[in-house]
Structures are given as C-alpha cells and as structure tokens.
Scaffold this motif. Structure first.
Motif, PDB file in Angstrom:
ATOM      1  N   ALA A  43      80.363   8.316  69.484  1.00 50.30           N
ATOM      2  CA  ALA A  43      79.391   9.063  68.672  1.00 50.30           C
ATOM      3  C   ALA A  43      79.616   8.797  67.186  1.00 50.30           C
ATOM      4  CB  ALA A  43      79.502  10.552  68.973  1.00 50.30           C
ATOM      5  N   THR A  44      80.887   8.741  66.787  1.00 49.96           N
ATOM      6  CA  THR A  44      81.194   8.475  65.369  1.00 49.96           C
ATOM      7  C   THR A  44      80.701   7.094  64.955  1.00 49.96           C
ATOM      8  OG1 THR A  44      83.163   9.881  65.559  1.00 49.96           O
ATOM      9  CG2 THR A  44      83.041   8.409  63.663  1.00 49.96           C
ATOM     10  N   VAL A  45      80.934   6.106  65.807  1.00 50.45           N
ATOM     11  CA  VAL A  45      80.487   4.740  65.505  1.00 50.45           C
ATOM     12  C   VAL A  45      78.958   4.681  65.459  1.00 50.45           C
ATOM     13  CG1 VAL A  45      80.425   2.361  66.343  1.00 50.45           C
ATOM     14  CG2 VAL A  45      82.554   3.682  66.455  1.00 50.45           C
ATOM     15  N   VAL A  46      78.315   5.360  66.418  1.00 52.50           N
ATOM     16  CA  VAL A  46      76.845   5.384  66.449  1.00 52.50           C
ATOM     17  C   VAL A  46      76.293   5.972  65.153  1.00 52.50           C
ATOM     18  CG1 VAL A  46      74.849   6.448  67.575  1.00 52.50           C
ATOM     19  CG2 VAL A  46      76.664   5.427  68.960  1.00 52.50           C
ATOM     20  N   GLY A  47      76.954   6.968  64.605  1.00 52.57           N
ATOM     21  CA  GLY A  47      76.511   7.528  63.328  1.00 52.57           C
ATOM     22  C   GLY A  47      76.867   6.662  62.145  1.00 52.57           C
ATOM     23  N   LEU A  48      78.028   5.984  62.236  1.00 47.34           N
ATOM     24  CA  LEU A  48      78.510   5.196  61.097  1.00 47.34           C
ATOM     25  C   LEU A  48      77.667   3.956  60.852  1.00 47.34           C
ATOM     26  CD1 LEU A  48      80.633   4.558  58.940  1.00 47.34           C
ATOM     27  CD2 LEU A  48      82.033   3.512  60.738  1.00 47.34           C
ATOM     28  N   VAL A  49      77.255   3.268  61.891  1.00 51.65           N
ATOM     29  CA  VAL A  49      76.555   1.989  61.715  1.00 51.65           C
ATOM     30  C   VAL A  49      75.247   2.156  60.936  1.00 51.65           C
ATOM     31  CG1 VAL A  49      75.405   0.094  62.906  1.00 51.65           C
ATOM     32  CG2 VAL A  49      77.648   0.894  63.699  1.00 51.65           C
ATOM     33  N   PRO A  50      74.304   3.019  61.379  1.00 51.95           N
ATOM     34  CA  PRO A  50      73.070   3.149  60.592  1.00 51.95           C
ATOM     35  C   PRO A  50      73.305   3.764  59.219  1.00 51.95           C
ATOM     36  CG  PRO A  50      73.126   4.781  62.354  1.00 51.95           C
ATOM     37  CD  PRO A  50      74.261   3.853  62.602  1.00 51.95           C
ATOM     38  N   ALA A  51      74.264   4.685  59.112  1.00 53.32           N
ATOM     39  CA  ALA A  51      74.542   5.280  57.800  1.00 53.32           C
ATOM     40  C   ALA A  51      75.025   4.216  56.826  1.00 53.32           C
ATOM     41  CB  ALA A  51      75.572   6.398  57.940  1.00 53.32           C
ATOM     42  N   THR A  52      75.829   3.284  57.309  1.00 52.18           N
ATOM     43  CA  THR A  52      76.290   2.186  56.445  1.00 52.18           C
ATOM     44  C   THR A  52      75.123   1.314  56.001  1.00 52.18           C
ATOM     45  OG1 THR A  52      78.417   2.160  57.620  1.00 52.18           O
ATOM     46  CG2 THR A  52      77.844   0.205  56.321  1.00 52.18           C
ATOM     47  N   VAL A  53      74.197   1.044  56.928  1.00 47.13           N
ATOM     48  CA  VAL A  53      73.011   0.254  56.580  1.00 47.13           C
ATOM     49  C   VAL A  53      72.201   0.962  55.499  1.00 47.13           C
ATOM     50  CG1 VAL A  53      70.842  -0.670  57.458  1.00 47.13           C
ATOM     51  CG2 VAL A  53      72.917  -0.858  58.832  1.00 47.13           C
ATOM     52  N   TRP A  54      72.044   2.287  55.628  1.00 51.66           N
ATOM     53  CA  TRP A  54      71.277   3.040  54.623  1.00 51.66           C
ATOM     54  C   TRP A  54      71.951   2.962  53.255  1.00 51.66           C
ATOM     55  CZ3 TRP A  54      71.434   7.707  58.436  1.00 51.66           C
ATOM     56  CH2 TRP A  54      70.570   7.453  59.508  1.00 51.66           C
ATOM     57  N   ILE A  56      74.006   0.625  52.128  1.00 50.56           N
ATOM     58  CA  ILE A  56      73.857  -0.728  51.575  1.00 50.56           C
ATOM     59  C   ILE A  56      72.469  -0.894  50.962  1.00 50.56           C
ATOM     60  CG2 ILE A  56      73.702  -3.174  52.191  1.00 50.56           C
ATOM     61  CD1 ILE A  56      75.883  -2.651  54.295  1.00 50.56           C
ATOM     62  N   GLY A  57      71.449  -0.377  51.651  1.00 52.34           N
ATOM     63  CA  GLY A  57      70.102  -0.442  51.101  1.00 52.34           C
ATOM     64  C   GLY A  57      69.986   0.308  49.785  1.00 52.34           C
ATOM     65  N   GLN A  58      70.658   1.461  49.687  1.00 54.26           N
ATOM     66  CA  GLN A  58      70.639   2.224  48.433  1.00 54.26           C
ATOM     67  C   GLN A  58      71.338   1.455  47.319  1.00 54.26           C
ATOM     68  OE1 GLN A  58      72.428   5.962  49.464  1.00 54.26           O
ATOM     69  NE2 GLN A  58      70.608   6.722  50.520  1.00 54.26           N
ATOM     70  N   PHE A  59      72.470   0.817  47.639  1.00 57.44           N
ATOM     71  CA  PHE A  59      73.175   0.021  46.633  1.00 57.44           C
ATOM     72  C   PHE A  59      72.287  -1.106  46.121  1.00 57.44           C
ATOM     73  CE2 PHE A  59      77.650   1.243  48.264  1.00 57.44           C
ATOM     74  CZ  PHE A  59      77.702   2.287  47.346  1.00 57.44           C
ATOM     75  N   ASP A  67      74.550  10.077  51.242  1.00 61.57           N
ATOM     76  CA  ASP A  67      74.877   9.297  52.437  1.00 61.57           C
ATOM     77  C   ASP A  67      76.219   8.559  52.297  1.00 61.57           C
ATOM     78  OD1 ASP A  67      72.537  10.038  53.723  1.00 61.57           O
ATOM     79  OD2 ASP A  67      71.387   8.399  52.825  1.00 61.57           O
ATOM     80  N   LEU A  68      76.597   8.202  51.073  1.00 57.32           N
ATOM     81  CA  LEU A  68      77.847   7.473  50.885  1.00 57.32           C
ATOM     82  C   LEU A  68      79.038   8.327  51.290  1.00 57.32           C
ATOM     83  CD1 LEU A  68      79.475   5.067  49.929  1.00 57.32           C
ATOM     84  CD2 LEU A  68      79.264   5.910  47.577  1.00 57.32           C
ATOM     85  N   LEU A  69      79.012   9.607  50.947  1.00 57.69           N
ATOM     86  CA  LEU A  69      80.112  10.491  51.322  1.00 57.69           C
ATOM     87  C   LEU A  69      80.192  10.645  52.839  1.00 57.69           C
ATOM     88  CD1 LEU A  69      82.369  12.139  50.176  1.00 57.69           C
ATOM     89  CD2 LEU A  69      80.797  14.057  49.877  1.00 57.69           C
ATOM     90  N   ALA A  70      79.052  10.682  53.501  1.00 53.59           N
ATOM     91  CA  ALA A  70      79.041  10.757  54.966  1.00 53.59           C
ATOM     92  C   ALA A  70      79.662   9.507  55.574  1.00 53.59           C
ATOM     93  CB  ALA A  70      77.607  10.936  55.460  1.00 53.59           C
ATOM     94  N   VAL A  71      79.372   8.335  55.014  1.00 59.25           N
ATOM     95  CA  VAL A  71      79.952   7.091  55.516  1.00 59.25           C
ATOM     96  C   VAL A  71      81.470   7.107  55.356  1.00 59.25           C
ATOM     97  CG1 VAL A  71      80.137   4.613  55.058  1.00 59.25           C
ATOM     98  CG2 VAL A  71      77.893   5.686  55.212  1.00 59.25           C
ATOM     99  N   LEU A  72      81.956   7.553  54.213  1.00 56.95           N
ATOM    100  CA  LEU A  72      83.405   7.618  53.987  1.00 56.95           C
ATOM    101  C   LEU A  72      84.077   8.566  54.973  1.00 56.95           C
ATOM    102  CD1 LEU A  72      83.475   7.663  50.080  1.00 56.95           C
ATOM    103  CD2 LEU A  72      84.007   5.743  51.595  1.00 56.95           C
ATOM    104  N   ALA A  73      83.420   9.714  55.231  1.00 56.66           N
ATOM    105  CA  ALA A  73      83.988  10.680  56.175  1.00 56.66           C
ATOM    106  C   ALA A  73      84.036  10.102  57.588  1.00 56.66           C
ATOM    107  CB  ALA A  73      83.179  11.972  56.147  1.00 56.66           C
TER     108      ALA A  73
END
Length: 590
Positions: A43-54, A56-59, A67-73
């Motif tokens: 579940a953590t990986v499933v949440g991490l992958v799209p959050a990372t994509v989002w 990167i798009g913001q960067f 969203d960046l803080l969520a990715v770090l967590a």
C-alpha cells in the motif's frame, strides 16, 4: 461533477487500492503479522509511486507543495520498516487527490464553440454559377453569396444594402444595415435576404480569425494558479524537515525523524482544504453557478477588481419604448402607429421594440409602402400619402423646444430618443431604453461589501450610453466602443490592480473572459463560446448570482484558511511530541 467518471479515474483507483490493502492488512494482522506488513508495504509503494510522479511534475512546472512532504513520509516509512504508518499516509494521499480531482479546473480555456462557429465552406460566385468551396480558398476579389442566417466567412465589401447581426463582434444586439460600398467583418450574420459580397481578405487575415487567436493567446497567457495548500506548505515543509533533522541529529534515532515526517504529512492541506473547496463548489452549483474547479473558487475568494460587459450583462439586452413625446398638437398614439407602420418592415432590434410597443398599446398601424432602410439614418416609407421617417433627427442643435425637452428627458431616463418625422417635420420622439437589470445595482453594492474595490464597465456600446449606465450603477470607470482586443487590454490593466473577474455573455467577450483571472459568463442567453471560455457560468439570467458566488468563495476560502492554519499548528505540536519520542510512527499516522 460526474461522480461515475470520477470514480473511474486513476485517483479513485489509488484510493480504493490503498484502502483495500490497509484494511486487508488489519484483518490478517493477528493470524499472520508478516503478511499484514507485506500488504501495508505494498500500500505504501502504491501511494508513493504516483505521488512521486506528481511531485516531479510540480518541480518541472517550477513549484512544489504539500505533496512533497507526503512523498518524504512515504519513502521514510519504507526505509525504517514502519509499513502501517506508510499505508495510512497512502490512504490519506489518495483521499486528498480524489477530492482535488473532483474540484479540478480545466487545464485551458475551451475554444470549441468559437472554432465550431467558423464557416468551413462558402458559396463562391463563378461564371458557371454559384458553387461551394472551402473558406480557406477564398481570397480578395472573390464574389460570394451569404444566405439569411449564415455567418460571413471573410471580411468583405457589400454590393447592395443588407442587414447584419454584428453582436458576435460588438456585443450589441441591434442588427445593422450596411449600404453598398460598406465593409462587413467575418463572424457577423446575415439577417435579411441573401446578399452578395466581395471578399477583401483571406479567412486567415479576417476579423473573426483574429478573435479566435486573441482567445487562444489570452488563455495561454493566463498565469498558473497556486493552490492554497501549496502556499501554506511553502513554510510548513521547511519547518517539518528542520524538526525531523534536529531530532535525528540529537538522538541518532531515525524512527523519531520518520515519526515527525509522518505526523507532519499535512492532513489539513491534503484533506481539509480540498473538502472545504469541494463543499464551496457544491454550494455554488446549488446557487445557480457552475464553477469549473477549486482553483477558480480560490481566486474568486481573493478577487479585488471586476470588469463587466454592458448589454445583456448589466442591462436586459432587449430595448423597449419607455415613452412617447410629441410636438404640440400631435397625438402620441398616432405618432407611435405611424412609426410602427414603417418599422414593421425592418429587422432592426429597435424596430421590433416599436412594433411591440404599438401592439401593447392596442394600435393597428396603417399600411406602409416604398419602405427602405438607410444605414445610420433610419427607416422611411410612405404611410397614407405622407413620407414617414423613423431614426435620427439630423442636426440636433436645431431642434425645436419640445424636442430639446424630449432629448433632456431621455438623458434623465437613460433613454435614447428615436425621432419620428412626417413630411420632413418632427412630430414626435420615441424614448428607447435597454433597461438596466433590476438586480444590477444591488449586485454591485454586495460586491463592494465583500471587498471588490475597482469595478469597470467595458462595452462596445457608445460612450454616452455606457457613461449613463456606469453613473446609475456607481461604477468606477468606463471603457466604451471597445473591440475584443480593447477588452483584453482593459482586463490586463485591471489585473495589475489585483485578481480580476470579467463578466460577459457574448462571443466578443470570450477573449476577455479567457484573459481574466476568473471569467464569468451568463449562460442562459449568452453565447456558448463565452460559457466555454469562462471559468464559471451563471446558469440563469440573474446577475445577482455573481455576488452569490463571490460571497460563497470568500466564505469557502475563510474556512479553508482556518482549517490550514489550525491544522498545521496542531501538526507542529504533534511533530514536537514525536521528536521527543512520545509518538511512534504508526500511532502518529492514525
């Protein structure tokens, strides 16, 4: 918002998947703790992958946020093995993302209505007779025929007197008669008999193509909107990282730092703010205004200035006769009947008002003959042996006393006098007025009460009429006789003073609606192009809905800001507790 579509989206799939994995892990925890940890890690990986994509798009777009803080967590829980905490954060990320999708504004302004209105073919006059050709093949000098109700495909010269509806370009409802030798612009509609025109430009170089390009450029030039959550995260993220880093450095315990990041994952930003905005969108829809996204509602809540069209927006858009003033010894009913006799042969919107006024008074106008319409002058014909003309008076400086009084009354009543001449003698004046909406004044007062400080009237109408309406409503400035390009310039000038709302209802307003921070279209009688270029659409014919939606936006933003401030403050307290080792990651996530 279409919920069936939303729940078929990738965001909905993310929420369903992470929630299912979290729940499944909870069910098997007692019997198989190892299997539960695997499910939570997935579940953590499933949440991490799209959050990372989002992120990167913001960067790439030059911004970052909650969203960046969520990715770090999420990443840190995987590193230290706190999979339950990661699964809970993943569910929170999925929930927030779905809420935001439901309130997502469209990426750009939809120009399909403008494009669909462009004629694809034209009737070219050749030696062998008329034949259809693609509009793109037309060039200067080509002769074309435009049937009643058809859009003029290219800028052209008129070969014989003809009437055209030019409201798509000017915003004014009055059909205009163009005489032989005059020019007409592409995008206007023929409202009389079929007319033969001579093209003066290609389709690419014609007026209507320019309007489309203006709308495209205005939409492309709109600045990206930063979410409220991202603005708060700009200070919240460094604070969380500082507390987590300090905890790790002073204790050497990486789990404490992860606990800080987990409790710092901004639930107020990922959940509370989107819930408030989604609720505001729903309330706006129930109030008769469709707002096309949460970012638009946030901007409305911070709006500082307003630019508004006149005809059909703050006025009704349907002229009417509000009075008849006669020369001494003349009868008002007789003057109105004579005017209606010749006006009944005209397609002009003012002619329709005269005919309606006569019918409303129970009059039966006599028959008229030899009727003809002269552009800029009026309509004339013979009625019962007399020459009757309805229109301009010519040299208004030479008006008799009663006529000057009629003109003064017209200025006081915000009405335009239309003169009735019989055998070259002025016999009366019909006072015509496009009524200001009854709710317009109250709407302006309500908008000022919620903080809009600079309200401008921008219209294609004449200066005198525009200034009268602006004075009646207490507006701050007037831009009259404005083309679509002029309206864009006005909106951009207003944007220098703060977040600007533009309100309009016509095709000619579409570029300005696209250029504004928030474009609002009247949808019941307004053009589809205006509605699609706008960020919000008033569904019925009530301008007071504008004040309703701005008040809703102000209240929604207030709730969202309070949620963000109070929630993040509590999160800071929780981070300090976690840094002290009193709140482990799993409990902190829950």
């Amino acid at each position: 918002m279409n919920w069936r579509f939303a729940f078929a989206s990738s965001e909905a799939a993310l929420l369903v998947t992470t929630t299912t994995l979290l729940a499944a892990g909870g069910l098997v925890w007692i019997a198989h703790p190892g299997a539960a940890r695997v499910l939570w890690a997935v579940a953590t990986v499933v949440g991490l992958v799209p959050a990372t994509v989002w992120v990167i798009g913001q960067f790439r777009a030059g911004r970052w946020g909650a969203d960046l803080l969520a990715v770090l967590a999420l990443a840190s829980t995987l590193v230290v093995g706190e999979f339950l905490a990661g699964a809970v954060v993943a569910v929170m990320v999925g929930t927030g993302r779905l809420l935001e999708t439901l309130a997502q504004r469209r990426a750009g302004h939809d120009l399909s209505a403008l494009l669909d209105r462009i004629p694809r073919t034209a009737t070219l006059v050749t030696a062998d007779g008329p034949r259809p050709v693609p509009v793109a093949e037309l060039g200067p000098g080509d002769r074309i025929v435009v049937a009643p109700g058809e859009v003029v495909p290219v800028d052209s010269g008129v070969t014989a007197d003809a009437a055209f509806d030019e409201s798509a370009l000017t915003g004014e409802p009055d059909p205009v008669t163009r005489r032989a030798g005059d020019t007409v612009r592409s995008g206007v509609v023929s409202v009389g008999a079929a007319v033969e025109l001579v093209a003066t430009a290609s389709a690419e170089d014609s007026t209507y193509a320019g309007v489309v390009r203006l709308a495209e450029q205005a939409g492309a030039g709109a600045a990206p909107v930063a979410r409220l959550a991202d603005r708060v995260a700009a200070w919240f993220l460094p604070t969380a990282l500082a507390i987590a880093g300090l905890s790790w450095l002073t204790t050497g315990d990486a789990v404490r730092a992860v606990a800080v990041l987990v409790v710092a994952t901004p639930c107020p930003l990922l959940l509370a703010v989107p819930i408030a905005v989604t609720g505001g969108l729903s309330l706006a829809a129930r109030s008769g205004v469709v707002v096309k996204g949460g970012a638009t509602l946030e901007l409305l809540g911070r709006a500082a200035t307003l630019a508004t069209d006149k005809t059909g927006t703050v006025t009704v858009g349907r002229p009417e006769v509000v009075g008849v003033v006669c020369a001494p010894g003349e009868d008002a009913a007789r003057v109105l009947a004579l005017a209606a006799a010749v006006e009944s042969y005209s397609t002009h919107v003012l002619a329709g008002a005269v005919v309606r006024a006569a019918a409303g008074a129970g009059l039966r106008p006599p028959s008229a003959t030899e009727v003809r319409e002269r552009h800029g002058v009026g309509v004339e014909g013979r009625v019962e042996g007399s020459a009757v003309r309805v229109g301009r008076a010519g040299d208004e400086g030479a008006l008799p006393d009663w006529a000057r009084g009629a003109a003064s009354r017209g200025r006081l009543d915000l009405a335009t006098p239309v003169w009735v001449t019989v055998d070259d003698r002025l016999r009366g004046a019909l006072l015509m007025r496009d009524r200001v909406r009854t709710d317009a004044g109250r709407t302006i007062r309500r908008l000022r009460a919620v903080g809009l400080r600079d309200i401008v009237l921008v219209t294609g109408d004449r200066v005198a009429n525009a200034e009268e309406v602006a004075a009646l409503l207490g507006l701050d400035a007037v831009r009259a006789e404005a083309s679509p390009a002029d309206k864009i310039r006005c909106v951009r000038d207003q944007r220098r003073r703060g977040i600007t709302v533009m309100v309009g209802d016509g095709v000619n307003d579409a570029p300005a609606l696209a250029a504004a921070d928030v474009g609002v279209a009247l949808g019941s009688r307004g053009s589809t192009a205006a509605a699609q270029a706008a960020d919000a659409v008033i569904l019925d014919d009530r301008i007071d809905r504008l004040a309703d939606v701005v008040e809703i936006a102000r209240r929604t933003r207030g709730i969202a800001v309070r949620s963000a401030v109070v929630g993040t403050s509590l999160s800071v307290v929780a981070m300090i507790v976690a840094a002290a080792g009193w709140l482990p990651p799993g409990a902190g996530a829950v």
